[in-house]
Design a protein around this motif. Structure first.
Motif, PDB file in Angstrom:
ATOM      1  N   PRO A   1       0.827  -1.224   0.000  1.00  0.00           N
ATOM      2  CA  PRO A   1       0.000   0.000   0.000  1.00  0.00           C
ATOM      3  C   PRO A   1       0.856   1.267   0.000  1.00  0.00           C
ATOM      4  O   PRO A   1       0.546   2.240  -0.714  1.00  0.00           O
ATOM      5  CB  PRO A   1      -0.813  -0.117   1.298  1.00  0.00           C
ATOM      6  N   THR A   2       1.921   1.254   0.801  1.00  0.00           N
ATOM      7  CA  THR A   2       2.794   2.435   0.868  1.00  0.00           C
ATOM      8  C   THR A   2       3.505   2.658  -0.454  1.00  0.00           C
ATOM      9  O   THR A   2       3.701   3.799  -0.894  1.00  0.00           O
ATOM     10  CB  THR A   2       3.822   2.279   2.001  1.00  0.00           C
ATOM     11  N   ARG A   3       3.898   1.565  -1.094  1.00  0.00           N
ATOM     12  CA  ARG A   3       4.584   1.668  -2.384  1.00  0.00           C
ATOM     13  C   ARG A   3       3.659   2.266  -3.439  1.00  0.00           C
ATOM     14  O   ARG A   3       4.081   3.095  -4.262  1.00  0.00           O
ATOM     15  CB  ARG A   3       5.050   0.275  -2.820  1.00  0.00           C
ATOM     16  N   LEU A   4       2.396   1.868  -3.429  1.00  0.00           N
ATOM     17  CA  LEU A   4       1.432   2.416  -4.385  1.00  0.00           C
ATOM     18  C   LEU A   4       1.242   3.920  -4.163  1.00  0.00           C
ATOM     19  O   LEU A   4       1.201   4.698  -5.119  1.00  0.00           O
ATOM     20  CB  LEU A   4       0.089   1.695  -4.251  1.00  0.00           C
ATOM     21  N   ALA A   5       1.141   4.311  -2.881  1.00  0.00           N
ATOM     22  CA  ALA A   5       0.994   5.733  -2.569  1.00  0.00           C
ATOM     23  C   ALA A   5       2.252   6.499  -2.982  1.00  0.00           C
ATOM     24  O   ALA A   5       2.173   7.610  -3.525  1.00  0.00           O
ATOM     25  CB  ALA A   5       0.731   5.907  -1.073  1.00  0.00           C
ATOM     26  N   GLN A   6       3.410   5.886  -2.743  1.00  0.00           N
ATOM     27  CA  GLN A   6       4.671   6.536  -3.097  1.00  0.00           C
ATOM     28  C   GLN A   6       4.754   6.783  -4.598  1.00  0.00           C
ATOM     29  O   GLN A   6       5.216   7.836  -5.045  1.00  0.00           O
ATOM     30  CB  GLN A   6       5.839   5.672  -2.627  1.00  0.00           C
ATOM     31  N   ARG A   7       4.309   5.830  -5.389  1.00  0.00           N
ATOM     32  CA  ARG A   7       4.367   5.990  -6.842  1.00  0.00           C
ATOM     33  C   ARG A   7       3.505   7.151  -7.318  1.00  0.00           C
ATOM     34  O   ARG A   7       3.879   7.893  -8.237  1.00  0.00           O
ATOM     35  CB  ARG A   7       3.915   4.691  -7.514  1.00  0.00           C
ATOM     36  N   LEU A   8       2.334   7.320  -6.673  1.00  0.00           N
ATOM     37  CA  LEU A   8       1.457   8.425  -7.053  1.00  0.00           C
ATOM     38  C   LEU A   8       2.060   9.765  -6.646  1.00  0.00           C
ATOM     39  O   LEU A   8       2.080  10.725  -7.422  1.00  0.00           O
ATOM     40  CB  LEU A   8       0.088   8.246  -6.391  1.00  0.00           C
ATOM     41  N   ILE A   9       2.566   9.816  -5.420  1.00  0.00           N
ATOM     42  CA  ILE A   9       3.145  11.062  -4.918  1.00  0.00           C
ATOM     43  C   ILE A   9       4.411  11.425  -5.679  1.00  0.00           C
ATOM     44  O   ILE A   9       4.694  12.600  -5.934  1.00  0.00           O
ATOM     45  CB  ILE A   9       3.441  10.940  -3.407  1.00  0.00           C
ATOM     46  N   ALA A  10       5.183  10.394  -6.046  1.00  0.00           N
ATOM     47  CA  ALA A  10       6.469  10.631  -6.716  1.00  0.00           C
ATOM     48  C   ALA A  10       6.298  11.433  -8.004  1.00  0.00           C
ATOM     49  O   ALA A  10       7.137  12.262  -8.343  1.00  0.00           O
ATOM     50  CB  ALA A  10       7.167   9.298  -7.002  1.00  0.00           C
ATOM     51  N   ARG A  11       5.226  11.180  -8.712  1.00  0.00           N
ATOM     52  CA  ARG A  11       5.002  11.879  -9.984  1.00  0.00           C
ATOM     53  C   ARG A  11       4.840  13.382  -9.788  1.00  0.00           C
ATOM     54  O   ARG A  11       5.153  14.174 -10.687  1.00  0.00           O
ATOM     55  CB  ARG A  11       3.755  11.304 -10.663  1.00  0.00           C
ATOM     56  N   LEU A  12       4.353  13.761  -8.616  1.00  0.00           N
ATOM     57  CA  LEU A  12       4.077  15.176  -8.364  1.00  0.00           C
ATOM     58  C   LEU A  12       5.185  15.881  -7.586  1.00  0.00           C
ATOM     59  O   LEU A  12       5.511  17.030  -7.866  1.00  0.00           O
ATOM     60  CB  LEU A  12       2.763  15.305  -7.581  1.00  0.00           C
ATOM     61  N   LEU A  13       5.758  15.184  -6.603  1.00  0.00           N
ATOM     62  CA  LEU A  13       6.615  15.862  -5.645  1.00  0.00           C
ATOM     63  C   LEU A  13       8.066  15.403  -5.595  1.00  0.00           C
ATOM     64  O   LEU A  13       8.931  16.138  -5.108  1.00  0.00           O
ATOM     65  CB  LEU A  13       6.011  15.729  -4.235  1.00  0.00           C
ATOM     66  N   PHE A  14       8.347  14.191  -6.052  1.00  0.00           N
ATOM     67  CA  PHE A  14       9.723  13.702  -5.965  1.00  0.00           C
ATOM     68  C   PHE A  14      10.580  14.371  -7.036  1.00  0.00           C
ATOM     69  O   PHE A  14      10.097  14.761  -8.085  1.00  0.00           O
ATOM     70  CB  PHE A  14       9.776  12.186  -6.171  1.00  0.00           C
ATOM     71  N   ARG A  15      11.870  14.511  -6.755  1.00  0.00           N
ATOM     72  CA  ARG A  15      12.809  14.947  -7.775  1.00  0.00           C
ATOM     73  C   ARG A  15      13.082  13.777  -8.712  1.00  0.00           C
ATOM     74  O   ARG A  15      13.104  12.616  -8.292  1.00  0.00           O
ATOM     75  CB  ARG A  15      14.131  15.399  -7.145  1.00  0.00           C
ATOM     76  N   SER A  16      13.307  14.083  -9.951  1.00  0.00           N
ATOM     77  CA  SER A  16      13.744  13.042 -10.878  1.00  0.00           C
ATOM     78  C   SER A  16      15.217  12.768 -10.609  1.00  0.00           C
ATOM     79  O   SER A  16      15.929  13.620 -10.053  1.00  0.00           O
ATOM     80  CB  SER A  16      13.554  13.502 -12.325  1.00  0.00           C
ATOM     81  N   PRO A  17      15.730  11.596 -10.983  1.00  0.00           N
ATOM     82  CA  PRO A  17      17.159  11.327 -10.811  1.00  0.00           C
ATOM     83  C   PRO A  17      18.034  12.382 -11.477  1.00  0.00           C
ATOM     84  O   PRO A  17      19.071  12.775 -10.931  1.00  0.00           O
ATOM     85  CB  PRO A  17      17.337   9.950 -11.457  1.00  0.00           C
ATOM     86  N   SER A  18      17.602  12.864 -12.644  1.00  0.00           N
ATOM     87  CA  SER A  18      18.376  13.883 -13.348  1.00  0.00           C
ATOM     88  C   SER A  18      18.435  15.180 -12.549  1.00  0.00           C
ATOM     89  O   SER A  18      19.489  15.828 -12.448  1.00  0.00           O
ATOM     90  CB  SER A  18      17.772  14.151 -14.726  1.00  0.00           C
ATOM     91  N   GLN A  19      17.298  15.578 -11.961  1.00  0.00           N
ATOM     92  CA  GLN A  19      17.280  16.794 -11.150  1.00  0.00           C
ATOM     93  C   GLN A  19      18.155  16.632  -9.906  1.00  0.00           C
ATOM     94  O   GLN A  19      18.939  17.517  -9.556  1.00  0.00           O
ATOM     95  CB  GLN A  19      15.845  17.117 -10.719  1.00  0.00           C
ATOM     96  N   ALA A  20      18.014  15.489  -9.244  1.00  0.00           N
ATOM     97  CA  ALA A  20      18.734  15.267  -7.990  1.00  0.00           C
ATOM     98  C   ALA A  20      20.234  15.162  -8.188  1.00  0.00           C
ATOM     99  O   ALA A  20      21.011  15.426  -7.258  1.00  0.00           O
ATOM    100  CB  ALA A  20      18.211  14.005  -7.314  1.00  0.00           C
ATOM    101  N   ALA A  21      20.658  14.792  -9.393  1.00  0.00           N
ATOM    102  CA  ALA A  21      22.086  14.608  -9.654  1.00  0.00           C
ATOM    103  C   ALA A  21      22.856  15.923  -9.675  1.00  0.00           C
ATOM    104  O   ALA A  21      24.079  15.928  -9.517  1.00  0.00           O
ATOM    105  CB  ALA A  21      22.277  13.874 -10.984  1.00  0.00           C
ATOM    106  N   HIS A  22      22.171  17.033  -9.851  1.00  0.00           N
ATOM    107  CA  HIS A  22      22.851  18.319 -10.009  1.00  0.00           C
ATOM    108  C   HIS A  22      23.733  18.684  -8.810  1.00  0.00           C
ATOM    109  O   HIS A  22      24.856  19.174  -8.985  1.00  0.00           O
ATOM    110  CB  HIS A  22      21.829  19.429 -10.272  1.00  0.00           C
ATOM    111  N   THR A  23      23.220  18.464  -7.599  1.00  0.00           N
ATOM    112  CA  THR A  23      24.011  18.849  -6.425  1.00  0.00           C
ATOM    113  C   THR A  23      25.248  17.974  -6.280  1.00  0.00           C
ATOM    114  O   THR A  23      26.326  18.464  -5.920  1.00  0.00           O
ATOM    115  CB  THR A  23      23.162  18.785  -5.143  1.00  0.00           C
ATOM    116  N   ALA A  24      25.122  16.687  -6.572  1.00  0.00           N
ATOM    117  CA  ALA A  24      26.277  15.788  -6.490  1.00  0.00           C
ATOM    118  C   ALA A  24      27.352  16.179  -7.502  1.00  0.00           C
ATOM    119  O   ALA A  24      28.547  16.180  -7.193  1.00  0.00           O
ATOM    120  CB  ALA A  24      25.841  14.347  -6.708  1.00  0.00           C
TER     121      ALA A  24
END
Length: 331
Positions: free
Chosen positions: A254-277
């Protein structure tokens, strides 16, 4: 008591996650400024076959850096190399097998790297696991502690001599550890290494948080050791935020399903997150600057516990003992 030991880590971790998501909702993702070419420089990216690690490798190769993708998944690693070479014919990128859950695998990886007689200017300690079921490695360590922390410590220490030789007063080598806001939830009253090993009342949420605090504690102490020794190497931590990767695959259904929905709206993409590194690994602004905790391209405060010199020193000594390493970098 047992119930609290199971519930509190979950609540703390998810509350911290909500705070991070709120920040990501209200702020644009950091975009790395134009960086100078890195031709002739070499980087190792652990966990570089997919997700955040792959995007870090991709951006570093685009700067002309020779990148070695280190991963335990040979098929994915070779596919990543092929994809990067397909995108850019001039890309210098290789794959090397590395299983951070095995200290022997780490040592063999380092020997193979040393045999290549390459310099090393950037070590990106990115690979990690989260919320895996209770288990031990072949060396007898809890999985989160072994993969997220202990394997990377051994890798860093064994590669340090190469990084020292590769750095100069004007162009330091850089050690970048990909950390997590989860470290804020780790208990501030850790008394000894046993807390980090998390043998009693096992909680995958607590184990993950402890391993991330250990990363930050090690990074800060390592920077102090490097600075005291006068080595042309710096160590810093990077918090990529909440990123849409496979790191969440061990969540309950259930948490994984919710995470997938939220990820589309609020999570950074791997490409975005890579910038700081990438910024941490190659920006002239951070030349010779270590001991940073970077989030969205800015230096921010990590947890209060992470600045405890007592905790840093105790963890350093215990870790060196576990790995059979000298406490002094000069030994």
């Amino acid at each position: 008591m047992w119930i609290l030991s199971q519930i509190l880590p979950v609540l703390k971790l998810y509350l911290t996650g909500l705070k991070v998501l709120l920040h990501q909702l209200l702020h644009r993702a950091f975009t790395c400024p134009v960086l100078p070419l890195q031709s002739g420089r070499v980087a190792i990216v652990t966990g570089g076959a997919r997700g955040l690690g792959y995007e870090v490798a991709r951006k570093l190769t685009s700067l002309g850096m020779h990148v070695i993708i280190a991963s335990r998944d040979e098929e994915q690693g070779l596919a990543a190399v092929k994809r990067l070479r397909g995108e850019r014919s001039t890309a210098r990128v290789d794959f090397e097998f590395l299983d951070l859950a095995s200290l022997d695998s780490v040592r063999r990886f380092v020997r193979r790297f040393e045999d290549r007689k390459l310099p090393l200017h950037a070590l990106i300690n990115n690979a990690g696991i989260m919320l895996v079921p209770e288990g031990q490695t072949e060396d007898g360590f809890e999985l989160h502690f072994a993969v997220n922390y202990l394997g990377h410590v051994l890798l860093t220490r064994l590669l340090l001599s190469v990084m020292v030789r590769s750095g100069t007063e004007k162009t330091h080598s850089r050690i970048i550890s990909i950390c997590s806001a989860a470290h804020y939830t780790s208990r501030a009253h850790l008394q000894d290494l046993q807390d980090l090993l998390n043998r009693q009342c096992y909680s995958p949420h607590a184990a993950y948080s402890h391993s991330k605090l250990a990363q930050v504690l090690f990074t800060y102490h390592l920077q102090q050791e490097l600075q005291s020794a006068g080595f042309p190497v710096t160590a810093s931590a990077v918090d990529p935020g909440m990123v849409d990767t496979d790191l969440y695959r061990n969540l309950s259904t259930p948490t994984r399903l919710a995470q997938r929905l939220i990820a589309r709206l609020l999570f950074r993409s791997p490409s975005q997150a890579a910038h700081t590194a990438v910024f941490a690994a190659a920006s002239p602004e951070l030349e010779g600057v270590g001991g940073c905790y970077l989030y969205e391209g800015n230096r921010v405060q990590s947890s209060e516990a992470s600045y405890s010199v007592e905790l840093q020193t105790r963890l350093w000594r215990n870790t060196c003992s576990l790995l059979g390493l000298p406490e002094s970098l000069l030994a």
